[in-house]
Design a protein around this motif. Structure first.
Motif, PDB file in Angstrom:
ATOM      1  N   GLY A 286       0.818  -0.976   0.201  1.00  0.00           N
ATOM      2  CA  GLY A 286      -0.084   0.043   0.015  1.00  0.00           C
ATOM      3  C   GLY A 286       0.617   1.228   0.003  1.00  0.00           C
ATOM      4  N   VAL A 287       2.114   0.936  -0.114  1.00  0.00           N
ATOM      5  CA  VAL A 287       3.127   2.364  -0.344  1.00  0.00           C
ATOM      6  C   VAL A 287       2.898   2.702  -1.956  1.00  0.00           C
ATOM      7  CG1 VAL A 287       5.364   3.618  -0.080  1.00  0.00           C
ATOM      8  CG2 VAL A 287       4.432   1.518   1.498  1.00  0.00           C
ATOM      9  N   PRO A 288       2.350   3.929  -2.024  1.00  0.00           N
ATOM     10  CA  PRO A 288       2.195   4.071  -3.627  1.00  0.00           C
ATOM     11  C   PRO A 288       3.560   4.526  -4.065  1.00  0.00           C
ATOM     12  CG  PRO A 288       0.989   5.882  -2.278  1.00  0.00           C
ATOM     13  CD  PRO A 288       1.607   4.683  -1.190  1.00  0.00           C
ATOM     14  N   ARG A 289       3.394   4.065  -5.520  1.00  0.00           N
ATOM     15  CA  ARG A 289       4.927   4.190  -6.274  1.00  0.00           C
ATOM     16  C   ARG A 289       5.187   5.990  -6.380  1.00  0.00           C
ATOM     17  NH1 ARG A 289       5.303   3.190 -11.213  1.00  0.00           N
ATOM     18  NH2 ARG A 289       7.553   2.217 -11.560  1.00  0.00           N
ATOM     19  N   ALA A 290       3.860   6.423  -6.441  1.00  0.00           N
ATOM     20  CA  ALA A 290       4.193   8.121  -6.600  1.00  0.00           C
ATOM     21  C   ALA A 290       5.051   8.558  -5.307  1.00  0.00           C
ATOM     22  CB  ALA A 290       3.160   8.829  -6.680  1.00  0.00           C
ATOM     23  N   LEU A 291       5.198   7.629  -4.110  1.00  0.00           N
ATOM     24  CA  LEU A 291       5.948   8.317  -3.241  1.00  0.00           C
ATOM     25  C   LEU A 291       7.693   8.225  -3.635  1.00  0.00           C
ATOM     26  CD1 LEU A 291       4.520   7.478   0.097  1.00  0.00           C
ATOM     27  CD2 LEU A 291       4.345   9.732  -0.712  1.00  0.00           C
ATOM     28  N   ALA A 292       7.960   7.667  -4.666  1.00  0.00           N
ATOM     29  CA  ALA A 292       9.372   7.401  -4.943  1.00  0.00           C
ATOM     30  C   ALA A 292       9.967   8.734  -4.925  1.00  0.00           C
ATOM     31  CB  ALA A 292       9.666   7.003  -6.401  1.00  0.00           C
ATOM     32  N   ASP A 293      10.993   8.857  -4.161  1.00  0.00           N
ATOM     33  CA  ASP A 293      11.981  10.150  -4.113  1.00  0.00           C
ATOM     34  C   ASP A 293      11.030  11.341  -3.627  1.00  0.00           C
ATOM     35  OD1 ASP A 293      14.633   9.600  -4.632  1.00  0.00           O
ATOM     36  OD2 ASP A 293      13.912   9.582  -6.819  1.00  0.00           O
ATOM     37  N   ASN A 294       9.959  10.816  -2.905  1.00  0.00           N
ATOM     38  CA  ASN A 294       8.784  11.860  -2.541  1.00  0.00           C
ATOM     39  C   ASN A 294       8.267  11.906  -1.175  1.00  0.00           C
ATOM     40  OD1 ASN A 294       7.018  14.031  -3.024  1.00  0.00           O
ATOM     41  ND2 ASN A 294       5.408  12.534  -3.948  1.00  0.00           N
ATOM     42  N   CYS A 295       8.852  11.173  -0.409  1.00  0.00           N
ATOM     43  CA  CYS A 295       8.641  11.326   0.944  1.00  0.00           C
ATOM     44  C   CYS A 295       9.695  11.008   1.841  1.00  0.00           C
ATOM     45  CB  CYS A 295       7.306  10.388   1.281  1.00  0.00           C
ATOM     46  SG  CYS A 295       7.902   8.595   1.737  1.00  0.00           S
ATOM     47  N   SER A 355      -6.422  11.242   2.251  1.00  0.00           N
ATOM     48  CA  SER A 355      -6.107  10.073   3.400  1.00  0.00           C
ATOM     49  C   SER A 355      -6.986   8.726   3.087  1.00  0.00           C
ATOM     50  CB  SER A 355      -6.188  10.801   4.669  1.00  0.00           C
ATOM     51  OG  SER A 355      -7.492  11.630   4.869  1.00  0.00           O
ATOM     52  N   TYR A 356      -8.151   9.373   2.822  1.00  0.00           N
ATOM     53  CA  TYR A 356      -9.139   7.899   2.581  1.00  0.00           C
ATOM     54  C   TYR A 356      -8.644   6.988   1.723  1.00  0.00           C
ATOM     55  CZ  TYR A 356     -12.832  11.435   4.113  1.00  0.00           C
ATOM     56  OH  TYR A 356     -13.926  12.099   4.453  1.00  0.00           O
ATOM     57  N   GLU A 357      -8.263   7.437   0.608  1.00  0.00           N
ATOM     58  CA  GLU A 357      -7.531   6.394  -0.468  1.00  0.00           C
ATOM     59  C   GLU A 357      -6.408   5.886  -0.018  1.00  0.00           C
ATOM     60  OE1 GLU A 357      -6.980   6.250  -5.084  1.00  0.00           O
ATOM     61  OE2 GLU A 357      -6.563   8.042  -4.306  1.00  0.00           O
ATOM     62  N   LEU A 358      -5.420   6.576   0.803  1.00  0.00           N
ATOM     63  CA  LEU A 358      -4.276   5.990   1.182  1.00  0.00           C
ATOM     64  C   LEU A 358      -4.461   4.895   2.172  1.00  0.00           C
ATOM     65  CD1 LEU A 358      -1.027   8.298   1.826  1.00  0.00           C
ATOM     66  CD2 LEU A 358      -1.518   6.716   0.106  1.00  0.00           C
ATOM     67  N   LEU A 359      -5.407   5.090   3.140  1.00  0.00           N
ATOM     68  CA  LEU A 359      -5.576   4.041   4.005  1.00  0.00           C
ATOM     69  C   LEU A 359      -6.436   3.086   3.543  1.00  0.00           C
ATOM     70  CD1 LEU A 359      -7.386   6.489   6.817  1.00  0.00           C
ATOM     71  CD2 LEU A 359      -5.024   5.398   6.815  1.00  0.00           C
ATOM     72  N   CYS A 360      -7.198   3.084   2.516  1.00  0.00           N
ATOM     73  CA  CYS A 360      -7.676   1.875   1.726  1.00  0.00           C
ATOM     74  C   CYS A 360      -6.771   1.081   0.792  1.00  0.00           C
ATOM     75  CB  CYS A 360      -8.597   2.369   0.786  1.00  0.00           C
ATOM     76  SG  CYS A 360     -10.164   2.904   1.818  1.00  0.00           S
ATOM     77  N   TRP A 361      -5.505   1.541   0.665  1.00  0.00           N
ATOM     78  CA  TRP A 361      -4.637   1.001   0.051  1.00  0.00           C
ATOM     79  C   TRP A 361      -3.686   0.073   0.658  1.00  0.00           C
ATOM     80  CZ3 TRP A 361      -2.573   5.557  -3.354  1.00  0.00           C
ATOM     81  CH2 TRP A 361      -3.191   5.765  -4.608  1.00  0.00           C
ATOM     82  N   SER A 363      -2.881  -2.885   2.165  1.00  0.00           N
ATOM     83  CA  SER A 363      -3.207  -4.088   1.835  1.00  0.00           C
ATOM     84  C   SER A 363      -3.322  -5.154   2.820  1.00  0.00           C
ATOM     85  CB  SER A 363      -2.424  -4.813   0.542  1.00  0.00           C
ATOM     86  OG  SER A 363      -1.137  -5.270   1.219  1.00  0.00           O
ATOM     87  N   ARG A 364      -4.095  -6.297   2.414  1.00  0.00           N
ATOM     88  CA  ARG A 364      -4.165  -7.443   3.142  1.00  0.00           C
ATOM     89  C   ARG A 364      -2.983  -8.151   3.463  1.00  0.00           C
ATOM     90  NH1 ARG A 364      -9.761  -9.919   2.086  1.00  0.00           N
ATOM     91  NH2 ARG A 364      -8.659 -11.832   2.616  1.00  0.00           N
ATOM     92  N   ARG A 365      -1.885  -7.742   2.934  1.00  0.00           N
ATOM     93  CA  ARG A 365      -0.572  -8.334   3.236  1.00  0.00           C
ATOM     94  C   ARG A 365      -0.135  -7.708   4.510  1.00  0.00           C
ATOM     95  NH1 ARG A 365       4.194  -8.924  -1.106  1.00  0.00           N
ATOM     96  NH2 ARG A 365       4.871  -6.760  -0.496  1.00  0.00           N
ATOM     97  N   VAL A 366      -0.624  -6.730   4.929  1.00  0.00           N
ATOM     98  CA  VAL A 366      -0.351  -6.001   6.155  1.00  0.00           C
ATOM     99  C   VAL A 366      -0.956  -6.499   7.101  1.00  0.00           C
ATOM    100  CG1 VAL A 366       0.466  -3.814   7.151  1.00  0.00           C
ATOM    101  CG2 VAL A 366       0.569  -4.061   4.795  1.00  0.00           C
ATOM    102  N   PRO A 367      -0.439  -7.180   8.198  1.00  0.00           N
ATOM    103  CA  PRO A 367      -1.224  -7.512   9.453  1.00  0.00           C
ATOM    104  C   PRO A 367      -1.419  -6.295  10.301  1.00  0.00           C
ATOM    105  CG  PRO A 367       1.113  -8.341   9.463  1.00  0.00           C
ATOM    106  CD  PRO A 367       0.950  -7.601   8.275  1.00  0.00           C
ATOM    107  N   ARG A 368      -2.890  -6.189  10.658  1.00  0.00           N
ATOM    108  CA  ARG A 368      -3.302  -5.300  11.488  1.00  0.00           C
ATOM    109  C   ARG A 368      -2.918  -5.834  13.097  1.00  0.00           C
ATOM    110  NH1 ARG A 368      -3.921  -4.297   6.533  1.00  0.00           N
ATOM    111  NH2 ARG A 368      -5.403  -2.603   5.829  1.00  0.00           N
ATOM    112  N   GLN A 369      -2.248  -5.103  13.857  1.00  0.00           N
ATOM    113  CA  GLN A 369      -1.869  -5.440  15.132  1.00  0.00           C
ATOM    114  C   GLN A 369      -3.004  -4.358  16.228  1.00  0.00           C
ATOM    115  OE1 GLN A 369       2.192  -4.992  16.147  1.00  0.00           O
ATOM    116  NE2 GLN A 369       2.479  -7.429  15.590  1.00  0.00           N
ATOM    117  N   TYR A 370      -3.730  -4.977  16.833  1.00  0.00           N
ATOM    118  CA  TYR A 370      -4.539  -4.070  17.602  1.00  0.00           C
ATOM    119  C   TYR A 370      -3.846  -3.754  19.005  1.00  0.00           C
ATOM    120  CZ  TYR A 370      -7.567  -4.879  13.867  1.00  0.00           C
ATOM    121  OH  TYR A 370      -8.129  -4.769  12.770  1.00  0.00           O
ATOM    122  N   HIS A 371      -3.883  -2.788  19.593  1.00  0.00           N
ATOM    123  CA  HIS A 371      -3.590  -2.415  20.897  1.00  0.00           C
ATOM    124  C   HIS A 371      -4.501  -1.414  21.478  1.00  0.00           C
ATOM    125  CE1 HIS A 371      -1.422   1.383  19.970  1.00  0.00           C
ATOM    126  NE2 HIS A 371      -1.422   0.959  18.676  1.00  0.00           N
TER     127      HIS A 371
END
Ligand code: PLP
Length: 377
Positions: A286-295, A355-361, A363-371
């Motif tokens: 979910g890290v957009p390619r458009a962040l290349a050299d850009n964050c 932000s809405y779109e970035l959060l939705c990106w 992906s399921r490969r990233v485990p959610r860790q609840y605390h």
């Protein structure tokens, strides 16, 4: 070793955000927690429970299968399906005892026909399109005919509410006010037709924060519950607390010398000597390619520039040459680290989205860790 990529979700923050949002409402106005799209990437069932604990009294989703998923997870609160429903999807929504959105009398009659075996009356919310131009009818007469169809369907259906949705609550408040003026007469006529109390609702997160006139009997808040800023700047402006942190770690650290390149396409070529950290998180996470050299990425409480391309499974960060960065160290793309903080709004702005779109990106490969504030949930 840390996980390669993880989304840490602070359920206590969602609960507090719900409480904060409720405090902006009249005592009689209910909070509906919008948990569609897996609660904007936070995890629908845990987020729903946290929002309910914070004072929400209804849940909303976009699809029938999202409603079914909440029921499977054991949630018993009322659930409203906001989206359009095909006949197959309608059956799934009814099986989940969800309330549904309608704007055509014919649809209401088909719901009544399918609801014959439902254990309890099906709640129907009739939607007027006052200017968003998406779902709902623009025609007040058709909306009122839909209300009448619900009332005429007998005990299998219940007129639960009337609703609209605002196009510019995060922008042009004059247009939003015009939408509310169109909504008013429909609300009054629906109330006159109804034989029982109905729930009138229009506001999303931005309207909750900016337009008290839109609150009516219930507000439907999504992003603000998760501590996002529906006005796209900084949630702290509204006293909201981001619930999600996206983290990776330094999996490899290697020196680079002037002229050497990093990543696909040799997009980054070092001007001098330095040190490159590879973090095993990429666009498939979910890290957009458009962040290349850009964050930037936070490591050891400091901001470090992302260098070169974002690849599917990895990114590369320049960490200077004489620093204390070590293999295994935590790296933060969204969230706080020491005194530094990077919001999802900041990243979204860098790639020209919200932000809405970035959060939705994320992906399921990233485990959610609840605390809960750092303690295991
Ligand atoms: C998604 C959605 C909302 C919630 O919007 P936020 O800006 O996240 O609060 C409210 N109402 C409808 C109809 C929606 O589709």
């Amino acid at each position: 070793m840390p996980l390669r990529a993880v989304a840490e979700v602070n359920l206590a923050a969602i609960e507090r955000n719900a409480e904060r949002l409720r405090r902006r409402l009249h005592a009689h106005t209910r909070l509906c927690a919008v948990v569609k799209a897996d609660a904007y990437g936070h995890g629908a069932a845990p987020a729903a429970r946290a929002a309910l604990a914070g004072g929400a009294s209804m849940l909303a989703v976009a699809t029938a299968s999202e409603a079914a998923g909440l029921r499977e997870a054991g949630l018993q609160a009322p659930i409203l399906v906001l989206g359009a429903l095909s006949p197959e999807e309608l059956d799934v929504a009814l099986a989940a005892a969800a309330e549904i959105t309608a704007w055509e009398p014919g649809f209401v009659r088909s719901v009544a026909a399918r609801a014959a075996s439902a254990p309890a009356p099906i709640g129907v919310h009739v939607k007027l399109d006052t200017g968003l131009g998406r779902l709902g009818t623009r025609d007040v007469e058709q909306a009122l005919d839909t209300v009448r169809a619900v009332l005429a369907a007998g005990p299998r259906l219940r007129l639960a509410g009337v609703m609209t949705h605002l196009a510019t609550a995060d922008g042009d408040l004059d247009f939003a006010a015009a939408q509310l003026r169109r909504f008013g007469p429909f609300v009054a006529e629906s109330r006159a037709l109804a034989t029982t109390e109905i729930t009138v609702h229009a506001a999303n997160s931005a309207a909750l924060l900016r337009l008290p006139d839109s609150h009516f009997d219930m507000v439907r808040a999504g992003l603000a519950l998760y501590g996002g800023d529906p006005l796209h700047h900084d949630p702290a402006d509204h006293g909201l607390e981001p619930a999600l942190a996206l983290r990776s770690y330094v999996a490899a650290l290697k020196p680079i010398t002037a002229g050497q390149s990093v990543g696909y396409g040799r997009r980054f070529i070092a001007a001098g000597d330095g040190l490159i950290a590879t973090l095993p998180i990429g666009y498939a996470d979910g890290v957009p390619r458009a962040l290349a050299d850009n964050c930037e990425v936070l490591i050891g409480g400091r901001r470090m520039p992302l260098r070169g391309m974002v690849s599917m499974d990895n990114i590369t960060v320049e960490v200077g040459s004489d620093d204390q960065v070590t293999v295994g160290q935590r790296a933060t793309l969204i969230g706080t680290d020491g005194d530094e903080r990077q919001t999802v709004e900041e990243l979204a702005g860098r790639v020209g989205t919200i932000s809405y779109e970035l959060l939705c990106w994320i992906s399921r490969r990233v485990p959610r860790q609840y605390h809960r504030d750092g303690a295991p949930a």
